[in-house]
Design an enzyme around this catalytic site. Structure first.
Site, PDB file in Angstrom:
ATOM      1  CB  ILE A 110      40.432 -44.289   9.510  1.00  0.00           C
ATOM      2  CG1 ILE A 110      40.146 -44.491   8.016  1.00  0.00           C
ATOM      3  CG2 ILE A 110      40.723 -42.837   9.819  1.00  0.00           C
ATOM      4  CD1 ILE A 110      38.888 -43.812   7.531  1.00  0.00           C
ATOM      5  CE  LYS A 127      41.470 -31.235  -1.872  1.00  0.00           C
ATOM      6  NZ  LYS A 127      42.399 -31.840  -0.878  1.00  0.00           N
ATOM      7  CE1 TYR A 150      38.630 -33.246  -3.369  1.00  0.00           C
ATOM      8  CE2 TYR A 150      38.635 -32.009  -5.420  1.00  0.00           C
ATOM      9  CZ  TYR A 150      39.255 -32.867  -4.536  1.00  0.00           C
ATOM     10  OH  TYR A 150      40.501 -33.351  -4.831  1.00  0.00           O
ATOM     11  N   GLY A 165      44.975 -44.599   1.026  1.00  0.00           N
ATOM     12  CA  GLY A 165      44.127 -44.102  -0.063  1.00  0.00           C
ATOM     13  C   GLY A 165      44.827 -44.110  -1.411  1.00  0.00           C
ATOM     14  CD  GLN A 166      43.633 -41.475  -6.947  1.00  0.00           C
ATOM     15  OE1 GLN A 166      43.121 -40.502  -6.394  1.00  0.00           O
ATOM     16  NE2 GLN A 166      43.798 -41.549  -8.245  1.00  0.00           N
ATOM     17  N   GLY A 199      46.020 -40.716   5.881  1.00  0.00           N
ATOM     18  CA  GLY A 199      45.327 -41.224   4.681  1.00  0.00           C
ATOM     19  C   GLY A 199      46.255 -42.096   3.849  1.00  0.00           C
ATOM     20  CB  ILE A 253      42.349 -36.227   9.610  1.00  0.00           C
ATOM     21  CG1 ILE A 253      43.115 -34.912   9.507  1.00  0.00           C
ATOM     22  CG2 ILE A 253      40.962 -36.126   8.943  1.00  0.00           C
ATOM     23  CD1 ILE A 253      43.631 -34.586   8.145  1.00  0.00           C
TER      24      ILE A 253
HETATM   25  N1  SER Z   1      40.573 -36.215  -8.891  1.00  0.00           N
HETATM   26  C1  SER Z   1      39.771 -35.303  -8.109  1.00  0.00           C
HETATM   27  C2  SER Z   1      38.347 -35.528  -8.342  1.00  0.00           C
HETATM   28  O1  SER Z   1      37.974 -35.869  -9.449  1.00  0.00           O
HETATM   29  C3  SER Z   1      40.112 -33.883  -8.450  1.00  0.00           C
HETATM   30  O2  SER Z   1      41.129 -33.414  -7.654  1.00  0.00           O
HETATM   31  O3  SER Z   1      37.565 -35.325  -7.462  1.00  0.00           O
END
Ligand code: SER
Length: 340
Positions: free
Chosen positions: A53, A165, A161, A29-30, A26, A73
């Site tokens: 990717i 996690k 999400y 990414g950010q 990744g 991944i």
């Molecule tokens: N920055 C993430 C989100 O807002 C939180 O871990 O999804």
């Protein structure tokens, strides 16, 4: 980027000339686009491999400053191939869908967040790699104590999400205990940076607000006043990601994942801070019910005592220092002159 990197203190290190071969999954990414460059500076003798990717290829400095390899991944063979080719000893697993976008694609969020982590851990077990996989303030839920959220507390998130996690934290600890894989991680707050934009997160407003301020536009805030969340400036987050992987393992009581914190604010606090430097700046509210519900379920502020005690974590940027650095760098990036 140079500005903030010069501002933040050098990573503490008692062993010089450290050499590491790192795969960043990744990498475009950010977090990955900045972490890859940080690692290339920190480990100049090593292979720092940008895993990407198709469709998200590295460009510019990221492409030119080191090796890159296609690593989806969800494809364990590609992870293993990159690890073998570059003799990788440490994997930074940064592949994820952020919280709001994950709600629209929950199956994909699970496939990347949990299936992808499983693939990574299996490769790490076979090839003896250390693994960093960020967790998040999103790993907490409505039943978690919201103020000064302790390190060890209730984690019953209601977003996919968050579910990925928490699963990731437990699976990583399991691989450490059962197979001796050196897994470590931190729970990142909302990350703020002027380099790569986030995509589809709940904390994104705290990045977007700076772009509006610098462009001289009114900011339409998707969250209501009083919505507090932990946030962090990217240079502190990058340093945390490096320092936790370099920490003395004999001091670590926890592994996956450490609360880390530097600032907590609501939309009005960040708006008023920016207004100190951009007096004409205006904000109105246009609420996004999904993001509001997610933000309401997350903590207002984390207690990061364990990270401070076990590996000397200490943030450098507060809201004022971050705001000055963000505004200065965004003005350069967007080619906007400061108003006299
Ligand atoms: N920055 C993430 C989100 O807002 C939180 O871990 O999804």
């Amino acid at each position: 980027m140079e500005n903030s990197l010069n501002l933040h203190k050098k990573i503490k290190r008692d062993h010089l000339n450290i050499m590491k071969n790192v795969l960043i999954i990744g990498a475009t990414g950010q977090i990955g686009s900045e972490l890859t460059m940080t690692l290339r500076r920190e480990y100049p003798g090593g292979n720092i491999v940008a895993g990407y990717i198709p469709g998200a290829e590295p460009k510019g400095e990221l492409l030119e400053s080191g090796p890159a390899h296609i690593v989806d991944i969800t494809n364990p063979a590609q992870i293993a191939e990159a690890v073998d080719k570059y003799n990788v000893d440490t994997i930074y697993n940064l592949a994820a869908l952020l919280s709001a976008v994950a709600e629209s694609k929950p199956q994909l969020a699970w496939k990347i967040g949990v299936g992808g982590l499983y693939n990574t851990l299996e490769v790490a077990r076979e090839k003896k790699c250390a693994v960093f996989t960020p967790s998040s303030i999103g790993s907490f839920g409505p039943s978690t104590p919201h103020e000064k959220t302790p390190q060890d507390t209730i984690q019953r998130p209601e977003t996919i999400y968050g579910v990925t996690k928490v699963t990731g934290e437990m699976l990583s600890d399991y691989y450490a205990r059962r197979f001796g894989v050196d897994t470590r991680s931190v729970r990142f707050p909302g990350l703020i940076s002027y380099v790569a934009p986030p995509g589809g997160g709940t904390t994104d407003y705290a990045v977007d607000i700076y772009y509006s301020a610098v462009k001289g536009e009114e900011f339409k805030c998707p969250l209501k006043p009083g919505t507090f969340m932990d946030m962090m400036y990217m240079p502190d987050a990058l340093r945390a990601a490096v320092e936790i992987m370099e920490a003395d393992p004999s001091r670590l009581i926890h592994r996956n994942s450490f609360n880390i914190a530097s600032m907590s604010f609501d939309p009005e606090i960040i708006f008023n801070k920016i207004k100190e430097y951009c007096p004409d700046f205006k904000m109105t509210f246009e609420l996004d019910p999904l993001r509001q519900a997610i933000a309401d379920s997350w903590p207002d502020s984390l207690d990061d005592t364990c990270a401070r005690e076990e590996w000397d974590w200490k943030p450098e940027f507060d809201l004022d220092a971050m705001t000055r650095d963000m505004l200065a760098n965004l003005r350069v990036k967007l080619g906007v002159a400061e108003k006299a």
